[in-house]
Design an enzyme around this catalytic site. Sequence first.
Site, PDB file in Angstrom:
ATOM      1  CB  SER A  26       4.416  -9.057   7.203  1.00  0.00           C
ATOM      2  OG  SER A  26       5.732  -8.548   7.376  1.00  0.00           O
ATOM      3  CE1 TYR A  46       2.633  -4.210   8.511  1.00  0.00           C
ATOM      4  CE2 TYR A  46       4.642  -5.414   8.990  1.00  0.00           C
ATOM      5  CZ  TYR A  46       3.669  -5.029   8.094  1.00  0.00           C
ATOM      6  OH  TYR A  46       3.717  -5.458   6.782  1.00  0.00           O
TER       7      TYR A  46
HETATM    8  P1  NAD Z   1       1.313   0.548   0.386  1.00  0.00           P
HETATM    9  O1  NAD Z   1       1.289   1.542   1.474  1.00  0.00           O
HETATM   10  O2  NAD Z   1       1.878   0.907  -0.937  1.00  0.00           O
HETATM   11  O3  NAD Z   1      -0.147  -0.048   0.134  1.00  0.00           O
HETATM   12  C1  NAD Z   1      -1.079  -0.230   1.150  1.00  0.00           C
HETATM   13  C2  NAD Z   1      -2.430  -0.012   0.562  1.00  0.00           C
HETATM   14  O4  NAD Z   1      -3.425  -0.324   1.544  1.00  0.00           O
HETATM   15  C3  NAD Z   1      -2.674   1.444   0.130  1.00  0.00           C
HETATM   16  O5  NAD Z   1      -3.298   1.467  -1.121  1.00  0.00           O
HETATM   17  C4  NAD Z   1      -3.597   1.960   1.227  1.00  0.00           C
HETATM   18  O6  NAD Z   1      -4.449   3.011   0.804  1.00  0.00           O
HETATM   19  C5  NAD Z   1      -4.375   0.707   1.526  1.00  0.00           C
HETATM   20  N1  NAD Z   1      -5.041   0.783   2.825  1.00  0.00           N
HETATM   21  C6  NAD Z   1      -4.497   1.104   4.007  1.00  0.00           C
HETATM   22  N2  NAD Z   1      -5.433   1.107   4.963  1.00  0.00           N
HETATM   23  C7  NAD Z   1      -6.593   0.779   4.354  1.00  0.00           C
HETATM   24  C8  NAD Z   1      -7.913   0.642   4.806  1.00  0.00           C
HETATM   25  N3  NAD Z   1      -8.241   0.868   6.089  1.00  0.00           N
HETATM   26  N4  NAD Z   1      -8.878   0.289   3.917  1.00  0.00           N
HETATM   27  C9  NAD Z   1      -8.551   0.084   2.603  1.00  0.00           C
HETATM   28  N5  NAD Z   1      -7.312   0.224   2.128  1.00  0.00           N
HETATM   29  C10 NAD Z   1      -6.348   0.566   2.996  1.00  0.00           C
HETATM   30  O7  NAD Z   1       2.108  -0.690   1.024  1.00  0.00           O
HETATM   31  P2  NAD Z   1       2.383  -2.161   0.484  1.00  0.00           P
HETATM   32  O8  NAD Z   1       3.771  -2.444   0.847  1.00  0.00           O
HETATM   33  O9  NAD Z   1       1.927  -2.344  -0.903  1.00  0.00           O
HETATM   34  O10 NAD Z   1       1.462  -3.011   1.481  1.00  0.00           O
HETATM   35  C11 NAD Z   1       0.532  -3.979   1.031  1.00  0.00           C
HETATM   36  C12 NAD Z   1       0.497  -5.116   2.032  1.00  0.00           C
HETATM   37  O11 NAD Z   1       1.758  -5.784   2.010  1.00  0.00           O
HETATM   38  C13 NAD Z   1       0.271  -4.693   3.466  1.00  0.00           C
HETATM   39  O12 NAD Z   1      -0.621  -5.593   4.093  1.00  0.00           O
HETATM   40  C14 NAD Z   1       1.643  -4.808   4.079  1.00  0.00           C
HETATM   41  O13 NAD Z   1       1.589  -5.049   5.461  1.00  0.00           O
HETATM   42  C15 NAD Z   1       2.193  -5.985   3.326  1.00  0.00           C
HETATM   43  N6  NAD Z   1       3.647  -6.098   3.346  1.00  0.00           N
HETATM   44  C16 NAD Z   1       4.436  -5.161   2.758  1.00  0.00           C
HETATM   45  C17 NAD Z   1       5.820  -5.321   2.808  1.00  0.00           C
HETATM   46  C18 NAD Z   1       6.762  -4.344   2.163  1.00  0.00           C
HETATM   47  O14 NAD Z   1       7.983  -4.520   2.329  1.00  0.00           O
HETATM   48  N7  NAD Z   1       6.292  -3.331   1.451  1.00  0.00           N
HETATM   49  C19 NAD Z   1       6.383  -6.414   3.462  1.00  0.00           C
HETATM   50  C20 NAD Z   1       5.547  -7.339   4.060  1.00  0.00           C
HETATM   51  C21 NAD Z   1       4.183  -7.168   3.989  1.00  0.00           C
END
Ligand code: NAD
Length: 254
Positions: A145, A158
């Site tokens: 991130s 986080y």
């Molecule tokens: P999201 O909530 O849509 O997806 C997260 C996914 O991870 C979901 O499918 C959830 O069920 C799964 N998950 C959570 N805990 C889990 C576990 N213990 N075991 C298996 N699966 C699990 O969010 P996203 O934004 O798509 O996030 C994906 C990644 O991107 C994350 O690591 C997040 O930190 C990172 N990220 C997101 C953003 C953003 O702006 N959305 C920015 C930086 C980083």
Amino acid sequence: MLGCTVMQYRGTALVTGAGSGIGLATARVLAASGFSVALASLEPDAPPLTDAMCYYRADIAQIGEHAALLARIIADLGPLTCLVNCAGVTSLVRGDMLALTPESFDRVLAVNLRGTFFLTQVVARHMLDCPPPADVPRSIITIGSSNAEIVGETRADYCMAKAAVGMMNKLFAARLASAGIAAFEIRPGIIHTAMTSPAVARYDRFVADGGVPMNRWGEPDDVAATVLTLARGDIPYATGIHLDIGGGMQLHRV
Ligand code: NAD
């Protein structure tokens, strides 16, 4: 035969957190590009799948279950050539870090760091045990991130977990480089997903105020396209690097 294209086999990928958001977009893009893809995620029901995709309900925080999950995937799809660590959670409550609870801290660290590290460990051992398939690049790609560096005071746990994931990527890169397995980290900025939905108004203002030089939110496909570039080996002489996928928001500006 005219009209028939045989897609080139690119490898077999495991994408965690593939039930929604960035992980799901990534699984779709990889599958559409010739990968066989195992999707592992918490959601009880699989998202719509193509023939190249298999869904496994899994909680990556349960590190005692990693070996069995991997064994099932290998039995179904064959040896892994790519791991995409995308599963992640944010703080239970956004707020003052002076009020951050141990419950939130433990949950975030259990998924974003501990579960991610030990799953990567078990996959790395598996990759080292399997001879590299000819002409198929192997990689471990971790979705970190922008908060690995940018302070998000309302999500201290986080930010700390994502900072540690940055070092995790470098450690695996150093350990696996001689075996031809590259490790990369992608640091998304502000991406439209369920994770950011509670903060849409705040991030809309941030974008409108010029916080993102490209003047828009990122979409899951922006990150998925980056994963594909790395997974198919298009950056061949690099490992341990991170890519900022945030429309320029990670630039230091004055
Ligand atoms: P999201 O909530 O849509 O997806 C997260 C996914 O991870 C979901 O499918 C959830 O069920 C799964 N998950 C959570 N805990 C889990 C576990 N213990 N075991 C298996 N699966 C699990 O969010 P996203 O934004 O798509 O996030 C994906 C990644 O991107 C994350 O690591 C997040 O930190 C990172 N990220 C997101 C953003 C953003 O702006 N959305 C920015 C930086 C980083």
